[in-house]
Design an enzyme around this catalytic site. Structure first.
Site, PDB file in Angstrom:
ATOM      1  N   ARG A  62      -1.583  -8.356  -3.728  1.00 48.86           N
ATOM      2  CA  ARG A  62      -1.043  -7.717  -2.520  1.00 48.86           C
ATOM      3  C   ARG A  62      -1.952  -6.582  -2.065  1.00 48.86           C
ATOM      4  NH1 ARG A  62       5.074  -5.744  -2.610  1.00 48.86           N
ATOM      5  NH2 ARG A  62       4.146  -4.063  -3.840  1.00 48.86           N
ATOM      6  N   LYS A 112       0.922  -2.916   2.961  1.00 48.51           N
ATOM      7  CA  LYS A 112       1.433  -1.711   2.281  1.00 48.51           C
ATOM      8  C   LYS A 112       0.451  -0.573   2.512  1.00 48.51           C
ATOM      9  CE  LYS A 112       3.883  -0.574  -1.997  1.00 48.51           C
ATOM     10  NZ  LYS A 112       4.996   0.071  -1.315  1.00 48.51           N
ATOM     11  N   GLU A 137      14.765  -3.940   6.020  1.00 49.31           N
ATOM     12  CA  GLU A 137      14.692  -3.485   4.635  1.00 49.31           C
ATOM     13  C   GLU A 137      15.061  -2.013   4.558  1.00 49.31           C
ATOM     14  OE1 GLU A 137      10.612  -3.790   3.202  1.00 49.31           O
ATOM     15  OE2 GLU A 137       9.815  -3.029   5.067  1.00 49.31           O
ATOM     16  N   TYR A 158      -1.744   1.180  -0.596  1.00 46.75           N
ATOM     17  CA  TYR A 158      -1.351   1.544  -1.962  1.00 46.75           C
ATOM     18  C   TYR A 158      -0.491   0.484  -2.613  1.00 46.75           C
ATOM     19  CZ  TYR A 158       3.490   3.079  -0.932  1.00 46.75           C
ATOM     20  OH  TYR A 158       4.823   3.133  -0.610  1.00 46.75           O
ATOM     21  N   LEU A 216       8.094  -5.737   3.930  1.00 53.07           N
ATOM     22  CA  LEU A 216       7.105  -5.910   2.871  1.00 53.07           C
ATOM     23  C   LEU A 216       7.510  -7.115   2.026  1.00 53.07           C
ATOM     24  CD1 LEU A 216       4.568  -4.554   1.559  1.00 53.07           C
ATOM     25  CD2 LEU A 216       6.160  -3.661  -0.152  1.00 53.07           C
TER      26      LEU A 216
HETATM   27  N1  PDD Z   1       7.877   0.457  -2.635  1.00 55.91           N
HETATM   28  N2  PDD Z   1       9.794  -2.420   1.016  1.00 55.91           N
HETATM   29  C1  PDD Z   1       9.069  -1.297   1.109  1.00 55.91           C
HETATM   30  C2  PDD Z   1       8.928  -0.638   2.445  1.00 55.91           C
HETATM   31  C3  PDD Z   1       8.454  -0.759  -0.034  1.00 55.91           C
HETATM   32  O1  PDD Z   1       7.722   0.366   0.057  1.00 55.91           O
HETATM   33  C4  PDD Z   1       8.626  -1.404  -1.275  1.00 55.91           C
HETATM   34  C5  PDD Z   1       7.969  -0.902  -2.535  1.00 55.91           C
HETATM   35  C6  PDD Z   1       9.420  -2.572  -1.340  1.00 55.91           C
HETATM   36  C7  PDD Z   1       9.630  -3.312  -2.623  1.00 55.91           C
HETATM   37  O2  PDD Z   1       8.454  -3.929  -3.070  1.00 55.91           O
HETATM   38  P1  PDD Z   1       8.179  -4.193  -4.600  1.00 55.91           P
HETATM   39  O3  PDD Z   1       9.328  -4.994  -5.127  1.00 55.91           O
HETATM   40  O4  PDD Z   1       6.919  -4.949  -4.619  1.00 55.91           O
HETATM   41  O5  PDD Z   1       8.086  -2.846  -5.285  1.00 55.91           O
HETATM   42  C8  PDD Z   1       9.972  -3.047  -0.165  1.00 55.91           C
HETATM   43  C9  PDD Z   1       7.262   1.081  -3.771  1.00 55.91           C
HETATM   44  C10 PDD Z   1       7.981   0.816  -5.041  1.00 55.91           C
HETATM   45  C11 PDD Z   1       7.107   2.551  -3.451  1.00 55.91           C
HETATM   46  O6  PDD Z   1       6.632   2.825  -2.376  1.00 55.91           O
HETATM   47  O7  PDD Z   1       7.434   3.389  -4.277  1.00 55.91           O
END
Ligand code: PDD
Length: 298
Positions: free
Chosen positions: A62, A161, A194, A43, A218
């Site tokens: 991605r 992801k 993270e 996703y 991620l």
């Molecule tokens: N999550 N790390 C994890 C485990 C994440 O699920 C996400 C993003 C990030 C940040 O990635 P980005 O800057 O590309 O959004 C880091 C999304 C926002 C979610 O699951 O809602």
């Protein structure tokens, strides 16, 4: 420096779901979809500015990397995604939107073998933009260092992801138990990684530091942008591999992600970070990021 995008939502929530190109107010997937049975899916979450998707090319790139990571063939190209996202945004007609693309392995036998799934299910969920409580950007959030470890890169690589977020769900449950807003996870080697849906940064002696991709995280799109804007603005930034003890000397901390943008962290495990307020460098990076989003409109 409250994210502007978060301050305008008195929107009535309208949700539209695009399922393989058909848009409806509701959609259902089969209980035999391997996304449901095994978390066998990928996703993306995308936000909007003036109801246009931000950094869409990066998110689609991605999505394809994630598809490669789970050996899934997405039956549509980027142009299809762009058109379908645009159609779905128009139908939902929110002021600002939250866009979630989900691609599942599809319907198959009730067996883990994905070879019985012949047709991936492609969903684009559009709903009204989600906001974090504004005051948290002023006060900062509290993180708990949880016992749950971030998946090892060699087991389920956090760089993909996937829709298999149970690792993060368990970390979130543990953080809630500790009364924190979110969790900070280590990898199985005890290195910083993270948070549950965001990347982690800290500041020490004027240097911005963030765990490297090698730690098993991620590759956040917001993370990448923050790295770029720090460098462009002459703020020293380092990606590295660190044990938790490094945080004893941290002056500031913050998280990054598509939905929350940059959000300051002012407590870790109940211990106050710096003077307990969002730090100077955090605030200037928040400012630069919000300015960049503003510029996307023009
Ligand atoms: N999550 N790390 C994890 C485990 C994440 O699920 C996400 C993003 C990030 C940040 O990635 P980005 O800057 O590309 O959004 C880091 C999304 C926002 C979610 O699951 O809602």
């Amino acid at each position: 420096i409250i994210p502007l995008v978060l301050s305008i939502f008195n929107d009535v929530m309208a949700t539209r779901i695009n399922i393989n190109g058909n848009i409806n107010e509701e959609a259902f997937v089969s209980v035999f979809d391997h996304g449901f049975l095994f978390g066998d899916s990928i996703y993306e979450v995308i936000n909007t500015k003036k109801n246009s998707p931000c950094f869409l090319d990066d998110h689609l790139q991605r999505l394809h990397r994630s598809a490669d990571g789970i050996k899934l063939n997405i039956p549509f190209n980027d142009e299809w995604f762009k058109n379908q996202i645009a159609r779905t945004l128009v139908e939902a007609a929110n002021q600002e939107s939250y866009i979630r693309i989900v691609v599942t392995r599809g319907i198959g036998d009730i067996d883990i073998d994905p070879s019985s799934c012949h047709s991936p299910c492609v969903l684009i969920i559009v709903t009204s933009a989600r906001a974090y409580p504004l005051e948290l950007y002023e006060t900062g959030i509290h993180l708990a260092l949880v016992n749950v470890k971030r998946n090892s890169k060699d087991a389920l690589n956090p760089g993909i992801k996937t829709g298999n977020y149970l690792n993060n769900v368990l970390a979130k449950i543990e953080a809630d138990h500790f009364g924190a807003h979110d969790a900070l996870m280590l990898n199985p080697f005890g290195q910083l990684t993270e948070s549950t849906t965001s990347n982690f940064f800290f500041v020490q002696d004027g240097r911005v530091m963030t765990p490297s991709l090698d730690c098993g995280i991620l590759a956040g799109i917001t993370r990448d942008i923050v790295i770029r804007i720090a460098r462009e603005n002459g703020i020293p930034l380092e990606e590295g591999i660190w044990p938790i003890e490094i945080l004893d000397k941290a002056d500031e901390m913050f998280l990054t992600g598509t939905v929350k943008h940059l959000i300051p962290v002012t407590r870790l495990d109940g211990k106050i970070i710096g003077d307990g307020k969002p730090g100077t460098i955090t605030r200037s990076l928040m400012h630069f990021y919000e300015r960049l989003l503003e510029e996307l409109e023009s």
